[in-house]
Design an enzyme around this catalytic site. Structure first.
Site, PDB file in Angstrom:
ATOM      1  N   ASP A  89       0.808  -1.231  -0.079  1.00 33.41           N
ATOM      2  CA  ASP A  89       0.089   0.151  -0.096  1.00 33.41           C
ATOM      3  C   ASP A  89       0.727   1.371   0.152  1.00 33.41           C
ATOM      4  OD1 ASP A  89      -2.342   1.494   0.219  1.00 33.41           O
ATOM      5  OD2 ASP A  89      -2.486   1.326   2.205  1.00 33.41           O
TER       6      ASP A  89
ATOM      7  N   GLU B 243      -1.891   5.918  -8.563  1.00 30.71           N
ATOM      8  CA  GLU B 243      -2.621   6.976  -7.878  1.00 30.71           C
ATOM      9  C   GLU B 243      -2.348   8.315  -8.764  1.00 30.71           C
ATOM     10  OE1 GLU B 243      -3.027   9.282  -3.742  1.00 30.71           O
ATOM     11  OE2 GLU B 243      -2.572   7.274  -3.444  1.00 30.71           O
TER      12      GLU B 243
ATOM     13  N   HIS C 233      -7.796   9.963   4.074  1.00 29.34           N
ATOM     14  CA  HIS C 233      -7.164   9.050   4.880  1.00 29.34           C
ATOM     15  C   HIS C 233      -7.566   9.221   6.369  1.00 29.34           C
ATOM     16  CE1 HIS C 233      -4.130   8.180   1.850  1.00 29.34           C
ATOM     17  NE2 HIS C 233      -4.823   6.961   1.675  1.00 29.34           N
TER      18      HIS C 233
ATOM     19  N   HIS D  92      -9.533   5.341  -1.901  1.00 26.51           N
ATOM     20  CA  HIS D  92      -9.014   5.393  -0.684  1.00 26.51           C
ATOM     21  C   HIS D  92      -9.662   6.051   0.307  1.00 26.51           C
ATOM     22  CE1 HIS D  92      -4.679   3.887  -1.844  1.00 26.51           C
ATOM     23  NE2 HIS D  92      -5.592   3.833  -2.830  1.00 26.51           N
ATOM     24  N   GLY D  93      -9.317   5.901   1.846  1.00 30.35           N
ATOM     25  CA  GLY D  93     -10.073   6.418   2.705  1.00 30.35           C
ATOM     26  C   GLY D  93     -11.429   6.143   2.916  1.00 30.35           C
TER      27      GLY D  93
ATOM     28  N   THR E 143      -8.463   2.417   9.157  1.00 33.49           N
ATOM     29  CA  THR E 143      -8.834   3.382  10.340  1.00 33.49           C
ATOM     30  C   THR E 143     -10.083   2.627  11.078  1.00 33.49           C
ATOM     31  OG1 THR E 143      -7.767   5.380   9.211  1.00 33.49           O
ATOM     32  CG2 THR E 143      -9.057   5.720  11.576  1.00 33.49           C
TER      33      THR E 143
END
Length: 284
Positions: free
Chosen positions: A82, A134, A180, A208-209, A233
């Site tokens: 990642d 990305e 994120h 992402h996130g 997270t």
């Protein structure tokens, strides 16, 4: 079953309008929680491993844990670097047994990002390893990466399309408003960017996130073309909360199994919920 490239399941996800979850592995308990939830849901998944997690766990332990999970589960599992920061770390991971890598060149100029990503793609594809690229700058904090909200930049659809055409990545993370970490304010995802990009490229977009994004927005992102969604997270929050709960009730506990078992169970519940939300149950 051996570890597989993301190309083994991402095309089906895009075609079927569902997403595959990337769940970050930070230690053995994370790996067990993710794998056990996926077994119950019969879902493919991706172990995401950041460079910070690699330093913490060690390359050999990381690969061994992932291979053990694949053998135990019989599921299609990708072991994915990642936010790989350079060519060398991507190659080290591939040589060690990773089946997928991300090269994050978003901090470079657009032209340099294309050039550097192409180098990773050429080497990785020669070894049957998938690559994520990305474009744009995703805000928030994850591991050693920190991007202020003011510096986060949305991806431009025309650049994303050209980026895919010139690099040949297997999936593309584009900045569409997610961040994120957990969100401090209102989440605003630019679904129009996802739709415009996905309509012109054959591979899925990566979100992402994914932690803390409302379920209805996740569903809309998937219907718009997000075929891979990253979650880290929320598992960290669940893990830590469970540990604090145990030690808060009894501060004499010293056996790690007494607090890591409920932590693992809490993460498993998060992963199960995400797999169902993403629509990848029974897609293995």
């Amino acid at each position: 079953m051996p570890l597989v490239s993301m190309s083994e399941f991402l095309p089906q996800a895009k075609a079927g309008k569902y997403a595959i979850g990337q769940f970050n592995m930070n230690n053995l308990e994370f790996a067990q929680a993710i794998t056990d939830a996926a077994i119950e849901e019969n879902s493919p998944f991706i172990f995401g491993v950041s460079e910070g997690a690699l330093k913490y766990m060690g390359m050999e332990y990381t690969v061994a844990i992932a291979k053990a999970a694949a053998e135990k589960s019989g599921l299609p599992i990708a072991l994915h670097l990642d936010h790989g920061s350079n060519f060398d770390i991507a190659m080290k991971c591939i040589r060690a047994g990773f089946s997928s890598v991300m090269f994050d060149g978003s901090h470079h100029s657009f032209e340099d990002n294309i050039r550097l990503t192409k180098e990773v793609v050429k080497a990785a594809h020669a070894m049957g390893v998938s690559v994520e690229g990305e474009l744009g700058t995703i805000g928030g904090v994850e591991d050693d990466l920190s991007v202020d909200e003011a510096d986060a930049k949305l991806a431009k659809p025309e650049e994303a399309i050209r980026f895919y055409e010139e690099t040949g990545v297997d999936c593309l993370a584009i900045a569409v408003g997610t961040a994120h970490g957990m969100y401090k304010g209102e989440v605003k995802i630019h679904f129009d960017i996802i739709k415009e990009v996905v309509a012109k490229i054959p591979v899925p977009v990566v979100l992402h996130g994914g932690s803390g994004v409302p379920d209805d927005m996740i569903r809309e992102a998937i219907q718009s073309g997000a075929g891979k969604i990253n979650v880290n997270t929320e598992n960290q929050v669940a893990c830590t909360a469970a540990i604090r709960d145990v030690l808060g009730k009894n501060d004499s506990v010293i056996d790690p199994r007494k607090y890591l078992t409920p932590a693992r169970d809490a993460m498993k519940a998060v992963v199960r919920e995400k797999i169902r939300l993403f629509g990848s149950s029974n897609k293995a």
